[in-house]
Scaffold this active site. Structure first.
Site, PDB file in Angstrom:
ATOM      1  CD  GLU A  24      -3.665   0.352  -0.408  1.00  0.00           C
ATOM      2  OE1 GLU A  24      -4.151   1.423  -0.800  1.00  0.00           O
ATOM      3  OE2 GLU A  24      -2.996  -0.385  -1.153  1.00  0.00           O
ATOM      4  CD  GLU A  25      -1.624  -2.191  -3.601  1.00  0.00           C
ATOM      5  OE1 GLU A  25      -2.490  -1.595  -4.277  1.00  0.00           O
ATOM      6  OE2 GLU A  25      -0.536  -1.676  -3.313  1.00  0.00           O
ATOM      7  CG  ASP A  33       2.077   0.362  -3.326  1.00  0.00           C
ATOM      8  OD1 ASP A  33       1.655   0.459  -2.164  1.00  0.00           O
ATOM      9  OD2 ASP A  33       1.332   0.359  -4.308  1.00  0.00           O
ATOM     10  CG  HIS A  45      -0.065  -0.994  -8.470  1.00  0.00           C
ATOM     11  ND1 HIS A  45      -1.388  -0.586  -8.565  1.00  0.00           N
ATOM     12  CD2 HIS A  45       0.295  -0.779  -7.167  1.00  0.00           C
ATOM     13  CE1 HIS A  45      -1.800  -0.158  -7.378  1.00  0.00           C
ATOM     14  NE2 HIS A  45      -0.797  -0.254  -6.525  1.00  0.00           N
ATOM     15  CG  HIS A  95      -0.385  -1.248   1.990  1.00  0.00           C
ATOM     16  ND1 HIS A  95       0.021  -2.147   1.054  1.00  0.00           N
ATOM     17  CD2 HIS A  95      -0.414  -0.049   1.355  1.00  0.00           C
ATOM     18  CE1 HIS A  95       0.228  -1.533  -0.100  1.00  0.00           C
ATOM     19  NE2 HIS A  95      -0.011  -0.252   0.060  1.00  0.00           N
ATOM     20  CG  ASP A 107       0.255   3.249   0.328  1.00  0.00           C
ATOM     21  OD1 ASP A 107       1.204   2.737  -0.290  1.00  0.00           O
ATOM     22  OD2 ASP A 107      -0.929   2.915   0.151  1.00  0.00           O
TER      23      ASP A 107
HETATM   24 ZN   LIG Z   1       0.120   1.195  -1.418  1.00  0.00          ZN
END
Ligand SMILES: [Zn+2]
Ligand SMILES: *[C@@H]1O[C@H](CO)[C@@H](O)[C@H](O)[C@H]1NC(C)=O
Ligand SMILES: *[C@@H]1O[C@H](CO)[C@@H](O)[C@H](O)[C@H]1NC(C)=O
Length: 491
Positions: A351-352, A317, A451, A305, A380
């Site tokens: 995606e998140e 990510d 994150h 993503h 991912d």
């Molecule tokens: Zn991800």
């Protein structure tokens, strides 16, 4: 433990948990994730085994060109330029849309075929100004990140007494009177991401059921240097949506110690988060079209993503995952390795926020998916040192993948593991019996950075990106070129 035992919740569970990187709605237990070096349990027909081994020279050529030849270092260089140019690519922002425009041009420029975007409507939750402070027993700033799609606090914030719990059981053992109007701080013991993330996903809803004013959750991480970790959550249908945020592991543990001593705690929480109208974004697609089968049938998908969280720059990510996916297709094209079936790179948007981009793509292609897709590959869950593939599918497909992995010795990536973790987007298909795989890699530090502001290019490594791109290229090429379709049992 069973995360999603209640059928009624299964669908929501699948959707929401997928976005947290790699959770399947089934018995969740790390023990069942077997990391097994190739064994000899499979009895593949001799003809098929020979056919698979006939690809060894092609694997060697891909490995040589990508690790030591003209493509060496290219994935890292291209990724770092992309990351430094666009920064965070958060859903609902111009930066994400600019990054998608750029990739659309880039895929054309490097020669991918049928390059286009497909619209996908994604949530648009923006955190705005937010802060938390310990008021009692002493003043202290508490670094925090609101959890999407949390509402704002009332203007001026909430000042409330605190209840600290380690588990949902502990919360449920308290009377509603003990919780009403308080800020509930969840400080679960870290077990694994898959297990512990349920406190981020359901914490606010469970606290709201008891009348809490807000929920703070220990960041879902095994290790911390004072970073809060962002994430998405699920508000259950019938609860008041209370503000929710993650705080650092250090502060959560401190609050737990103070609370256990019986010392009263007061926290001030202010959040100005807002959900705007859903945003029309785009998934980005580019192909190397097959020479034998219809170009839109039996497709092998390689994906990651493009969107990221608003904190950090999403190099891990999922910049690395997205880039090894399309670079693998570029390298095959430039090496004139065109397989029988089409290989399609898909760079997901949104995606998140609950796998929104892939979700819309899946629904849009549902009518044709049985004929359209042969195999799905995603990265991912980090692009650290590649080890092999993490597989989802039936035992026949498992044997084919194990045999293919035997060819990956030039990449030192011959390991096989199952069930698959780290395929949140392709899980929309693999959870229903489509075969697939994600990048098995030495990612034991993945959730240190996940994150957070620490998700930067410093985590990425040029040699590992080369190896991962070569592994994706070689695996996708063989699967797309074999005389057999990948075996499967669709549900
Ligand atoms: Zn991800
Ligand atoms: C995609 O979205 C844009 C912007 O909302 C719109 O103008 C366009 O018509 C959409 N394309 C398709 C094929 O739906
Ligand atoms: C091959 O992979 C193993 C497992 O990660 C690692 O211990 C070893 O150092 C690697 N060898 C090379 C030559 O990279």
């Amino acid at each position: 433990m069973i995360l999603c035992s209640n059928r009624q919740w299964q669908h929501l569970c699948v959707v929401i948990l997928l976005s947290f990187s790699a959770v399947k709605c089934e018995v969740i237990d790390n023990e069942i994730h077997k990391l097994a070096y190739i064994d000899d349990e499979c009895e593949l027909p001799d003809k098929l085994r020979k056919e698979i081994h006939s690809y060894q020279p092609i694997v060697n050529k891909i490995a040589d060109e990508v690790l030591n030849g003209r493509f060496a270092g290219d994935t890292y260089n291209t990724l770092s330029e992309f990351i430094d140019t666009f920064g965070p690519r958060y859903s609902g922002t111009k930066s994400l849309e600019n990054a998608i425009d750029f990739m659309n041009e880039k895929l054309k420029e490097v020669g991918l075929e049928n390059v286009h975007t497909e619209n996908a409507t994604i949530p648009n939750w923006q955190r705005g100004f937010e802060s938390a402070q310990l008021v009692q027993p002493h003043p202290q700033n508490l670094p925090m990140l609101g959890i999407g799609p949390s509402p704002a606090t009332p203007a001026g914030g909430i000042v409330a007494d605190v209840v600290v719990v380690e588990s949902f059981d502990e919360l449920n053992s308290l009377s509603d009177d003990a919780v009403r109007g308080k800020i509930v701080v969840f400080v679960p013991v870290w077990v694994s991401y898959e297990v512990t993330v349920e406190y981020r996903v359901f914490g606010a809803s469970r606290a709201a059921r008891k009348g809490a004013a807000a929920a703070l959750i220990r960041s879902i991480a095994p290790f911390s240097i004072g970073s809060p970790h962002a994430g998405w959550q699920l508000y259950e249908d019938d609860v008041v949506q209370i503000p929710a945020a993650c705080i650092t592991v250090e502060d959560a543990e401190m609050l737990k110690r103070i609370y256990r001593r019986g010392v009263p705690i007061t926290i001030r929480l202010e959040m100005n988060a807002k959900s705007f109208e859903p945003f029309v974004s785009r998934n980005t697609v580019g192909e190397l079209q097959g020479h034998t089968y219809p170009v839109d049938k039996k497709v092998v998908v390689l994906c990651g993503h493009l969107d990221s969280w608003d904190v950090g720059v999403g190099a891990m990510d999922d910049g690395g995952g997205a880039f090894i996916s399309w670079k693998a297709v570029e390298y095959l094209k430039k090496l004139n390795l065109r397989p029988a079936r089409t290989i399609r790179a898909i760079l997901w948007t949104g995606e998140e926020p609950a796998v929104a981009g892939a979700g819309e793509y899946q629904r849009g292609h549902a009518a044709t998916e049985k004929e359209e897709f042969n195999f799905f590959i995603e990265s991912d869950i980090g692009t650290f040192e590649p080890l092999g593939l993490d597989f989802a599918g039936n035992s026949d497909a498992e044997c084919v993948i194990k045999e293919i992995l035997k060819l990956m010795t030039p990449l030192n990536a011959t390991s096989f593991a199952t069930p698959m973790q780290g395929g949140p987007d392709i899980d929309l298909w693999t959870s229903r019996g489509f075969p697939g795989a994600s990048l098995l890699n030495k990612n034991d530090k993945y959730f240190w950075f996940h994150h957070t502001y620490g998700d930067s290019m410093l985590i990425e490594n040029s040699e590992y990106l080369d190896k991962a791109a070569a592994l994706f290229a070689a695996s996708a090429y063989i699967i797309a070129d074999l005389s057999i379709d990948m075996p499967r049992d669709l549900q």
